[in-house]
Write a protein that holds these residues in place. Structure first.
Motif, PDB file in Angstrom:
ATOM      1  N   GLY A  73       0.887 -24.729  31.650  1.00  0.00           N
ATOM      2  CA  GLY A  73      -0.484 -25.219  31.661  1.00  0.00           C
ATOM      3  C   GLY A  73      -1.511 -24.232  32.151  1.00  0.00           C
ATOM      4  N   ALA A  74      -1.073 -23.123  32.784  1.00  0.00           N
ATOM      5  CA  ALA A  74      -2.027 -22.132  33.280  1.00  0.00           C
ATOM      6  C   ALA A  74      -2.521 -21.265  32.132  1.00  0.00           C
ATOM      7  CB  ALA A  74      -1.381 -21.267  34.356  1.00  0.00           C
ATOM      8  N   GLU A  75      -3.781 -20.906  32.169  1.00  0.00           N
ATOM      9  CA  GLU A  75      -4.355 -20.046  31.131  1.00  0.00           C
ATOM     10  C   GLU A  75      -3.829 -18.627  31.318  1.00  0.00           C
ATOM     11  OE1 GLU A  75      -6.623 -19.772  27.713  1.00  0.00           O
ATOM     12  OE2 GLU A  75      -6.343 -21.558  28.953  1.00  0.00           O
ATOM     13  N   PRO A  76      -3.226 -18.010  30.287  1.00  0.00           N
ATOM     14  CA  PRO A  76      -2.672 -16.660  30.446  1.00  0.00           C
ATOM     15  C   PRO A  76      -3.730 -15.640  30.849  1.00  0.00           C
ATOM     16  CG  PRO A  76      -1.844 -17.674  28.443  1.00  0.00           C
ATOM     17  CD  PRO A  76      -2.914 -18.586  28.962  1.00  0.00           C
ATOM     18  N   ALA A  77      -3.366 -14.782  31.788  1.00  0.00           N
ATOM     19  CA  ALA A  77      -4.217 -13.673  32.220  1.00  0.00           C
ATOM     20  C   ALA A  77      -3.478 -12.382  31.890  1.00  0.00           C
ATOM     21  CB  ALA A  77      -4.510 -13.761  33.710  1.00  0.00           C
ATOM     22  N   ILE A  95     -14.634 -22.791  19.837  1.00  0.00           N
ATOM     23  CA  ILE A  95     -13.685 -23.676  20.497  1.00  0.00           C
ATOM     24  C   ILE A  95     -14.066 -23.755  21.967  1.00  0.00           C
ATOM     25  CG2 ILE A  95     -11.860 -23.079  18.855  1.00  0.00           C
ATOM     26  CD1 ILE A  95     -10.621 -21.326  21.056  1.00  0.00           C
ATOM     27  N   PRO A  96     -13.497 -24.696  22.734  1.00  0.00           N
ATOM     28  CA  PRO A  96     -13.816 -24.766  24.170  1.00  0.00           C
ATOM     29  C   PRO A  96     -13.502 -23.449  24.871  1.00  0.00           C
ATOM     30  CG  PRO A  96     -12.695 -26.758  23.479  1.00  0.00           C
ATOM     31  CD  PRO A  96     -12.646 -25.824  22.310  1.00  0.00           C
ATOM     32  N   GLY A  97     -14.392 -23.050  25.772  1.00  0.00           N
ATOM     33  CA  GLY A  97     -14.276 -21.761  26.431  1.00  0.00           C
ATOM     34  C   GLY A  97     -13.392 -21.731  27.652  1.00  0.00           C
ATOM     35  N   GLY A  98     -12.816 -22.837  28.049  1.00  0.00           N
ATOM     36  CA  GLY A  98     -11.938 -22.828  29.200  1.00  0.00           C
ATOM     37  C   GLY A  98     -12.697 -22.896  30.515  1.00  0.00           C
ATOM     38  N   ARG A  99     -11.935 -22.844  31.592  1.00  0.00           N
ATOM     39  CA  ARG A  99     -12.499 -22.956  32.941  1.00  0.00           C
ATOM     40  C   ARG A  99     -12.185 -21.708  33.738  1.00  0.00           C
ATOM     41  NH1 ARG A  99      -9.261 -27.424  31.909  1.00  0.00           N
ATOM     42  NH2 ARG A  99     -10.352 -29.394  31.541  1.00  0.00           N
ATOM     43  N   ALA A 100     -12.960 -21.493  34.769  1.00  0.00           N
ATOM     44  CA  ALA A 100     -12.637 -20.435  35.717  1.00  0.00           C
ATOM     45  C   ALA A 100     -11.392 -20.853  36.501  1.00  0.00           C
ATOM     46  CB  ALA A 100     -13.803 -20.204  36.667  1.00  0.00           C
ATOM     47  N   PRO A 101     -10.528 -19.898  36.879  1.00  0.00           N
ATOM     48  CA  PRO A 101      -9.307 -20.264  37.612  1.00  0.00           C
ATOM     49  C   PRO A 101      -9.618 -20.898  38.963  1.00  0.00           C
ATOM     50  CG  PRO A 101      -9.636 -17.887  37.596  1.00  0.00           C
ATOM     51  CD  PRO A 101     -10.639 -18.450  36.666  1.00  0.00           C
ATOM     52  N   LEU A 102      -8.806 -21.855  39.342  1.00  0.00           N
ATOM     53  CA  LEU A 102      -8.922 -22.527  40.632  1.00  0.00           C
ATOM     54  C   LEU A 102      -7.725 -22.141  41.498  1.00  0.00           C
ATOM     55  CD1 LEU A 102      -9.920 -26.094  39.360  1.00  0.00           C
ATOM     56  CD2 LEU A 102     -11.446 -24.277  40.143  1.00  0.00           C
ATOM     57  N   GLN A 112       6.307 -12.633  42.956  1.00  0.00           N
ATOM     58  CA  GLN A 112       5.094 -13.312  42.523  1.00  0.00           C
ATOM     59  C   GLN A 112       4.342 -13.923  43.701  1.00  0.00           C
ATOM     60  OE1 GLN A 112       5.763 -16.140  39.419  1.00  0.00           O
ATOM     61  NE2 GLN A 112       6.791 -14.668  38.075  1.00  0.00           N
ATOM     62  N   ALA A 113       3.053 -14.158  43.457  1.00  0.00           N
ATOM     63  CA  ALA A 113       2.199 -14.795  44.454  1.00  0.00           C
ATOM     64  C   ALA A 113       1.882 -16.212  43.999  1.00  0.00           C
ATOM     65  CB  ALA A 113       0.923 -13.979  44.642  1.00  0.00           C
ATOM     66  N   ALA A 114       1.024 -16.887  44.751  1.00  0.00           N
ATOM     67  CA  ALA A 114       0.720 -18.289  44.467  1.00  0.00           C
ATOM     68  C   ALA A 114       0.032 -18.427  43.109  1.00  0.00           C
ATOM     69  CB  ALA A 114      -0.179 -18.852  45.565  1.00  0.00           C
ATOM     70  N   PRO A 115       0.410 -19.437  42.322  1.00  0.00           N
ATOM     71  CA  PRO A 115      -0.222 -19.655  41.011  1.00  0.00           C
ATOM     72  C   PRO A 115      -1.560 -20.368  41.168  1.00  0.00           C
ATOM     73  CG  PRO A 115       1.435 -21.322  41.377  1.00  0.00           C
ATOM     74  CD  PRO A 115       1.491 -20.395  42.569  1.00  0.00           C
ATOM     75  N   PRO A 116      -2.375 -20.383  40.133  1.00  0.00           N
ATOM     76  CA  PRO A 116      -3.625 -21.148  40.182  1.00  0.00           C
ATOM     77  C   PRO A 116      -3.350 -22.640  40.071  1.00  0.00           C
ATOM     78  CG  PRO A 116      -3.344 -20.193  38.019  1.00  0.00           C
ATOM     79  CD  PRO A 116      -2.227 -19.659  38.857  1.00  0.00           C
ATOM     80  N   VAL A 117      -4.324 -23.419  40.446  1.00  0.00           N
ATOM     81  CA  VAL A 117      -4.234 -24.865  40.291  1.00  0.00           C
ATOM     82  C   VAL A 117      -4.538 -25.211  38.832  1.00  0.00           C
ATOM     83  CG1 VAL A 117      -5.206 -27.081  40.995  1.00  0.00           C
ATOM     84  CG2 VAL A 117      -4.917 -25.240  42.677  1.00  0.00           C
ATOM     85  N   VAL A 118      -3.652 -25.980  38.212  1.00  0.00           N
ATOM     86  CA  VAL A 118      -3.820 -26.344  36.804  1.00  0.00           C
ATOM     87  C   VAL A 118      -4.493 -27.709  36.730  1.00  0.00           C
ATOM     88  CG1 VAL A 118      -2.665 -26.787  34.614  1.00  0.00           C
ATOM     89  CG2 VAL A 118      -1.785 -25.020  36.160  1.00  0.00           C
ATOM     90  N   PRO A 119      -5.715 -27.786  36.221  1.00  0.00           N
ATOM     91  CA  PRO A 119      -6.386 -29.087  36.092  1.00  0.00           C
ATOM     92  C   PRO A 119      -5.762 -29.915  34.983  1.00  0.00           C
ATOM     93  CG  PRO A 119      -7.721 -27.379  35.106  1.00  0.00           C
ATOM     94  CD  PRO A 119      -6.541 -26.691  35.737  1.00  0.00           C
ATOM     95  N   ASP A 120      -6.029 -31.191  35.017  1.00  0.00           N
ATOM     96  CA  ASP A 120      -5.494 -32.083  33.995  1.00  0.00           C
ATOM     97  C   ASP A 120      -6.241 -31.882  32.681  1.00  0.00           C
ATOM     98  OD1 ASP A 120      -3.779 -33.160  35.840  1.00  0.00           O
ATOM     99  OD2 ASP A 120      -5.175 -34.747  36.427  1.00  0.00           O
ATOM    100  N   GLY A 121      -5.491 -31.960  31.579  1.00  0.00           N
ATOM    101  CA  GLY A 121      -6.102 -31.938  30.251  1.00  0.00           C
ATOM    102  C   GLY A 121      -6.382 -30.537  29.753  1.00  0.00           C
ATOM    103  N   PRO A 122      -6.690 -30.434  28.441  1.00  0.00           N
ATOM    104  CA  PRO A 122      -7.005 -29.123  27.852  1.00  0.00           C
ATOM    105  C   PRO A 122      -8.345 -28.632  28.356  1.00  0.00           C
ATOM    106  CG  PRO A 122      -7.401 -30.884  26.270  1.00  0.00           C
ATOM    107  CD  PRO A 122      -6.819 -31.528  27.490  1.00  0.00           C
ATOM    108  N   PRO A 123      -8.715 -27.340  28.114  1.00  0.00           N
ATOM    109  CA  PRO A 123      -7.906 -26.392  27.361  1.00  0.00           C
ATOM    110  C   PRO A 123      -6.860 -25.716  28.226  1.00  0.00           C
ATOM    111  CG  PRO A 123      -9.993 -25.399  27.903  1.00  0.00           C
ATOM    112  CD  PRO A 123     -10.043 -26.813  28.428  1.00  0.00           C
ATOM    113  N   GLY A 124      -5.763 -25.343  27.602  1.00  0.00           N
ATOM    114  CA  GLY A 124      -4.697 -24.620  28.256  1.00  0.00           C
ATOM    115  C   GLY A 124      -3.940 -23.857  27.213  1.00  0.00           C
TER     116      GLY A 124
END
Length: 635
Positions: free
Chosen positions: A192-196, A29-36, A228-240
């Motif tokens: 939309g953020a990828e769980p860490a 499946i798609p491997g996702g992106r590095a956090p922004l 909590q601290a600042a969240p990552p930037v969530v890009p448009d579209g999957p994967p999420g």
């Protein structure tokens, strides 16, 4: 398979059984992106204060320039690198105190928020794993690999100068300290953020001054109360973390399973928090930078058996890295194929700090029935070997090894755990990686019974990854080529040695090969050519029936599959329809490189290690991950 109403213990036991089964992962499946991160990247000075934070991160986690993020000091299954570091920076570390996210590809940090008043001098590093990166290729087999990768990251940080580690803090406390949502509620708080999933904490303290060596255990809870601290930037579209559905063993269903399992593994009591010093258990002096930066997973084959002295030193480093955890042995072939363990390993463990307030009281060999293992204690081992020598059942005792070069402790010695070549069977158990059958040596971590609870499973995998990582550094310093192996199926080593089934499973391994000179390479080519000539001569056409039988054996086993196989029936029970057929089968086995593996414990009764042929060992096509090309690893 998911269990919405199952307890954490039930989830972990079911997941462990699936990982160790023959179930093959589904399609990638798609491997996702590095956090922004929204904040600008900040450079890390090598040293700007009491804590050399920049140097530690560069030597432990930073990707090599121009590698696209793939080549890093800490190895990772499939070069997928799911481990991220969240930095809780106090005074004296270079960057202003606060929460930061570390970008290993650029060796930069992104500020996410301020620090609480009274934060200790030094940096707490919360290690998290992004499951999608590993599930993308390994499916349901991913979650143990995530823990092993985190253990390797701890080892890399320890080798670079980290002071202490905590492998058992509860996931909620780690998440709160890093300014992240609770793993079970990630999607509801940060849509939309990828769980860490946080899995461990590491402390990097001052290396000079009055606070050197101190571990402020209260610091993690202080950071956990600061919001909590600042969240990552969530890009448009999957994967999420969107819709999940898919096939058993692969696809998004395996991703959801992995999320549930990681949450269950982190559900330890909040009062549990054990900090263990890192450097004193392996080496009192820092490793040279050239050793740390040259530590890489070598491509197979890894041939050439290391010297027994080198094996003893690497085995000692692994066994002493985290006392009370998994157990250790090393498989070798050559003229004396056997499994070796550290002589006096129990004494070495008891002399070092306890784990979670208690010491490991298990014997130094697999738990065998009383009538199967009558070996005396370590103090009586020499007399036992002399008795075996008189009956011709054992070879001469090796002389004491010279003083080691990678340990600052007494010279380690080896003793035989079992006789026989285990490497072909290890190749079958390791997802059919046939090159293991010809590896110079294979260091094995085993334990983690099938009924282990979440805390024991988590600690076993984290500490096995840590110990293999430290052992890999030691092996690199000794000039050995190494490669970690983390995916194991049906690998019940204890049962293979005649012990109780389900108690001693292989958790992790490190394949090792001796460095070869140009002359060794040339000699190897000549020997290979001679072997090819012999094989061609022996495959003459004597009659159509013999050739047909040979071809059937080749198809069923594969020329490069050096492991015990099934040809009609298991090799330990080959039917004898006629002497000629039996002879032809044995000839085909020999010509295709197969071995009849039999491990024999050093007690009076012998136990055979039987294993059927691997399934689906064909290599998978390469795919693209995080914008870079990588070769798909065996699963």
């Amino acid at each position: 398979m998911t269990y919405s109403h199952a307890s954490p213990a039930q989830l972990v036991r079911a997941g462990l059984a699936r990982v160790r089964s023959e179930l093959v992962p589904g399609p990638d499946i798609p491997g996702g992106r590095a956090p922004l991160w929204a904040s600008p990247p900040l450079e890390l000075p090598e040293r700007d204060g009491l804590v050399p934070l920049g140097r530690v991160l560069r030597l432990a986690l930073a990707a090599a320039p121009g590698s696209g993020g793939r080549l890093r000091p800490a190895p990772s299954a499939g070069a997928l690198h799911p481990v991220d570091a969240h930095l809780l920076v106090g005074p004296g570390c270079g960057p202003p105190p606060g929460r930061y996210a570390y970008d290993a590809r650029a060796h930069r940090v992104h500020r996410r928020g301020p620090a609480p008043p009274g934060a200790p001098t030094g940096t707490l590093i919360v290690l998290t794993v992004t499951a999608r990166r590993t599930v993308a290729h390994y499916g349901h087999r991913a979650w143990p690999l995530l823990l092993l990768d985190a253990g390797h990251a701890v080892a890399a940080l320890a080798s670079a100068g980290a002071t202490a580690a905590c492998p058992d803090a509860d996931g909620a406390t780690l998440a709160a300290a890093a300014g992240l949502p609770h793993p079970a509620h990630y999607g509801g708080i940060w849509p939309g953020a990828e769980p860490a999933h946080p899995v461990a904490a590491v402390w990097v303290g001052p290396d000079t001054g009055p606070e050197r060596g101190r571990v402020p255990a209260w610091g993690l809870r202080l950071w956990a109360t600061y919001g909590q601290a600042a969240p990552p930037v969530v890009p448009d579209g999957p994967p999420g973390n969107g819709p999940v559905a898919g096939e058993p063993g692969g696809g998004p269903e395996a991703l959801r399973e992995t999320w549930q399992l990681l949450t269950a593994l982190g559900a330890t009591p909040p009062s549990t928090m054990t900090w263990r010093p890192l450097r004193p258990v392996t080496r009192s002096q820092p490793w040279p930078e050239n050793v740390l930066l040259s530590r890489r997973s070598a491509p197979p084959p890894l041939t050439g058996e290391p010297s027994r002295r080198a094996l003893a030193e690497v085995l000692a480093v692994a066994a002493r890295a985290w006392p009370g955890g998994v157990r250790w042995c090393v498989a070798v072939g050559g003229d004396r194929p056997e499994l070796l363990e550290l002589d006096g390993e129990q004494a070495a463990r008891s002399a070092l700090p306890a784990v979670n307030g208690h010491r490991d009281t298990r014997p130094a060999v697999p738990e065998l029935d009383a009538d199967r293992d009558t070996r005396p204690a370590v103090a009586e081992l020499d007399a036992d070997r002399m008795a075996l020598l008189e009956t011709g059942a054992h070879q001469a005792t090796r002389p004491a090894l010279p003083k080691p070069t990678v340990n600052d402790t007494e010279a380690p010695r080896l003793r035989t755990l079992a006789s026989g070549d285990a490497r072909p069977t290890l190749a079958v158990w390791a997802a059919g990686q046939g090159w293991l059958a010809e590896a110079g040596a294979v260091l094995l971590a085993y334990g983690c019974p099938e009924d282990a609870g979440p805390a024991e499973v988590r600690e076993a995998h984290l500490t096995a990854g840590y110990a293999v990582g430290v052992a890999q550094t030691a092996a690199t310093a000794l000039g050995l080529r190494t490669r970690a192996v983390g995916s194991w199926q049906r690998a019940d080593l204890g049962a293979a040695l005649g012990g109780t089934p389900g108690r001693d499973w292989i958790v992790h391994a490190l394949a090792m090969g001796a460095q070869k000179t140009e002359m060794d390479v040339e000699v190897g080519r000549e020997e290979a050519g001679t072997a090819d000539d012999r094989r061609k001569t022996s495959l003459r056409k004597t009659c159509p029936q013999e050739r047909a039988l040979r071809q059937t054996a080749l198809q069923e086993t594969g020329l490069r599959q050096t492991a015990p196989q099934e040809i009609g029936v298991r090799h330990m029970g080959v039917r004898k329809t006629c002497p000629q057929e039996t002879d032809l089968r044995q000839t085909a086995l020999q010509e295709t490189g197969l071995r009849q593996t039999s491990l024999r414990p050093t007690g009076p009764r012998k136990t055979s290690l039987r294993q059927a042929a691997p399934r689906n060992t064909a290599p998978r096509p390469p795919r693209r991950t995080e914008g870079t090309e990588r070769q798909a690893a065996p699963r």
